[in-house]
Enzyme design. Structure first.
Site, PDB file in Angstrom:
ATOM      1  CG  ASP A  44      -2.195  -0.892   0.862  1.00  0.00           C
ATOM      2  OD1 ASP A  44      -2.634  -0.886  -0.302  1.00  0.00           O
ATOM      3  OD2 ASP A  44      -2.704  -1.585   1.758  1.00  0.00           O
ATOM      4  CD  GLU A  80      -4.562   0.834  -2.629  1.00  0.00           C
ATOM      5  OE1 GLU A  80      -4.448   0.327  -1.492  1.00  0.00           O
ATOM      6  OE2 GLU A  80      -4.782   0.166  -3.655  1.00  0.00           O
ATOM      7  CG  HIS A  83      -5.980   0.366   2.338  1.00  0.00           C
ATOM      8  ND1 HIS A  83      -6.096  -0.280   1.120  1.00  0.00           N
ATOM      9  CD2 HIS A  83      -7.231   0.784   2.654  1.00  0.00           C
ATOM     10  CE1 HIS A  83      -7.357  -0.239   0.730  1.00  0.00           C
ATOM     11  NE2 HIS A  83      -8.059   0.394   1.635  1.00  0.00           N
ATOM     12  CE1 TYR A 127      -2.681  -3.180   6.232  1.00  0.00           C
ATOM     13  CE2 TYR A 127      -1.391  -1.826   4.734  1.00  0.00           C
ATOM     14  CZ  TYR A 127      -2.381  -2.751   4.947  1.00  0.00           C
ATOM     15  OH  TYR A 127      -3.078  -3.266   3.882  1.00  0.00           O
ATOM     16  CD  GLU A 152      -5.162  -2.859  -6.082  1.00  0.00           C
ATOM     17  OE1 GLU A 152      -5.596  -3.403  -5.049  1.00  0.00           O
ATOM     18  OE2 GLU A 152      -4.795  -1.675  -6.125  1.00  0.00           O
ATOM     19  CD  GLU A 157      -6.373  -3.118  -1.796  1.00  0.00           C
ATOM     20  OE1 GLU A 157      -6.360  -2.954  -3.032  1.00  0.00           O
ATOM     21  OE2 GLU A 157      -5.688  -2.428  -1.030  1.00  0.00           O
ATOM     22  CG  HIS A 207      -8.665  -0.274  -5.006  1.00  0.00           C
ATOM     23  ND1 HIS A 207      -7.872  -0.268  -3.879  1.00  0.00           N
ATOM     24  CD2 HIS A 207      -9.608   0.695  -4.816  1.00  0.00           C
ATOM     25  CE1 HIS A 207      -8.323   0.661  -3.039  1.00  0.00           C
ATOM     26  NE2 HIS A 207      -9.368   1.248  -3.584  1.00  0.00           N
TER      27      HIS A 207
END
Length: 376
Positions: free
Chosen positions: A85, A116, A119, A123, A205, A239, A242
């Site tokens: 990402d 993204e 995302h 994390y 993806e 995702e 995407h």
């Protein structure tokens, strides 16, 4: 062809190709050449979420209680997803926007790349919660040999396209000398690099996230690391959008509807695209081997994951007109669909974060015919 951020040449955007036409000037959404991208934008906006909305405090306790080999599985997957990402948060904008010619595709790429970045922030939210010093985890990403192997395969197509695009905009077609190196700029070759780049992104993806997803959901099936799984579920939902976007781009290009020359290029590149997907699948199998080098986890092991990689690779390759490389035809971990299909699970809103909640999903278009059956 010099790039401009606002072309003052009037044009009909409905007659422009997706790529390599006149750069977008007015960002208008009252008309679309391809309304699929407008639908994807609306869907992605309705999915908007923030990682801080999900409570991951319990995950710290769960993580401390995991055996060492399961800690390795969990943290390694987060490192790998952070890499993916990090690339996807910037690269679609840098590589594709200078080539795009229609506003709905331009805005879709920007919307896609923005999601993204959420995302990537997720994390950090997860890692910051479970370890005392997140820097130890993040610093390892650029030195971890297993992760680096995968990074090269992903970034190479982006880098080649970005480099050739910059020459095309600055120098135009022809043979040029740049820093003592001979550079041949050819529009057809640039189109080929674009097609291969899109196929590489599609493979990313389509299959590169799913080994990590499966592991996260397998923990949650045991009621462990559930906050992480809720976030990963939201990421998986994004995702899938995407993936749909890149599949539509590729299928429009290879059909020749958008640009007849692209249909020829797609046929020329077919073997390279096939090899690209197979290589990505092989790397994911190697990643599964790396994850489970010290032991498996309940409900999941290397062999099952490798079968799953083959299963989804077949489906994804078929969706973009490529031959199927593997014999696996059935899903070896059918329970994963409960997590990947957001409508499959019903929960009480007061008990848990509702990952299927959508915003901005009201249809404001009201016609007088809609009221024809009402009587006063």
């Amino acid at each position: 062809m010099a790039y401009t951020t606002f072309s003052q040449t009037k044009n009909d955007q409905l007659k422009e190709p997706m790529f390599f036409g006149q750069p977008v000037n007015v960002a208008r959404y009252d008309q679309q050449k391809y309304d699929i991208f407008e639908k994807l934008i609306e869907k992605q906006l309705s999915f908007f979420w923030r990682p801080e909305e999900v409570d991951v405090s319990r995950d710290r306790i769960d993580y401390q209680a995991l055996p060492e080999h399961e800690k390795h599985i969990f943290i390694s997957n987060l490192k790998y997803q952070t890499l993916l990402d990090s690339i996807q948060g910037r690269s679609p904008n840098v590589a594709l926007l200078p080539l795009i010619s229609i506003p709905e595709l331009e805005t879709w790429v920007e919307t896609w790349a923005f999601s993204e970045t959420i995302h990537s922030r997720s994390y950090t939210h997860i890692i910051r919660n479970i370890v005392n010093d997140p820097a130890v985890v993040f610093d390892d990403i650029v030195t971890n040999e297993q992760i680096q192997k995968r990074a090269e395969g992903i970034s190479a197509y982006y880098d080649e396209l970005i480099e050739m695009t910059s020459y095309w905009h600055l120098l135009g077609e022809g043979t040029h000398t740049v820093n003592g190196k001979t550079v041949v700029v050819n529009l057809r070759e640039l189109k080929k690099k674009l097609y291969l780049c899109l196929m590489s992104v599609n493979a990313l993806e389509a299959i590169r996230f799913y080994v990590s997803f499966a592991c996260s959901f397998a923990f949650a099936e045991r009621e462990l690391m559930e906050g992480n799984a809720k976030i990963i579920r939201l990421i998986a939902r994004d995702e899938a959008l995407h993936l749909t976007g890149t599949q539509h781009m590729l299928n429009l290009l290879r059909s020749g509807v958008d640009d007849p020359e692209m249909a020829e290029i797609a046929e020329e590149c077919k073997q390279e695209c096939y090899d690209l997907f197979v290589q990505a699948a092989q790397q994911e199998k190697e990643w599964a081997d790396y994850l489970f080098r010290d032991g498996s986890m309940i409900g999941l092991n290397k062999d099952i994951l490798c079968q799953y990689v083959e299963y989804i690779t077949n489906i994804r390759m078929q969706a973009v007109g490529l031959d199927l490389p593997f014999q696996t035809r059935s899903n070896p971990i059918p329970w994963i669909n409960t997590w990947l299909v957001s409508d499959n699970v019903q929960v009480a809103p007061q008990e848990v974060e509702v990952s299927s909640y959508l915003v901005g999903q009201i249809d404001s278009e009201v016609d007088t015919d809609d009221l024809s059956n009402f009587q006063l």
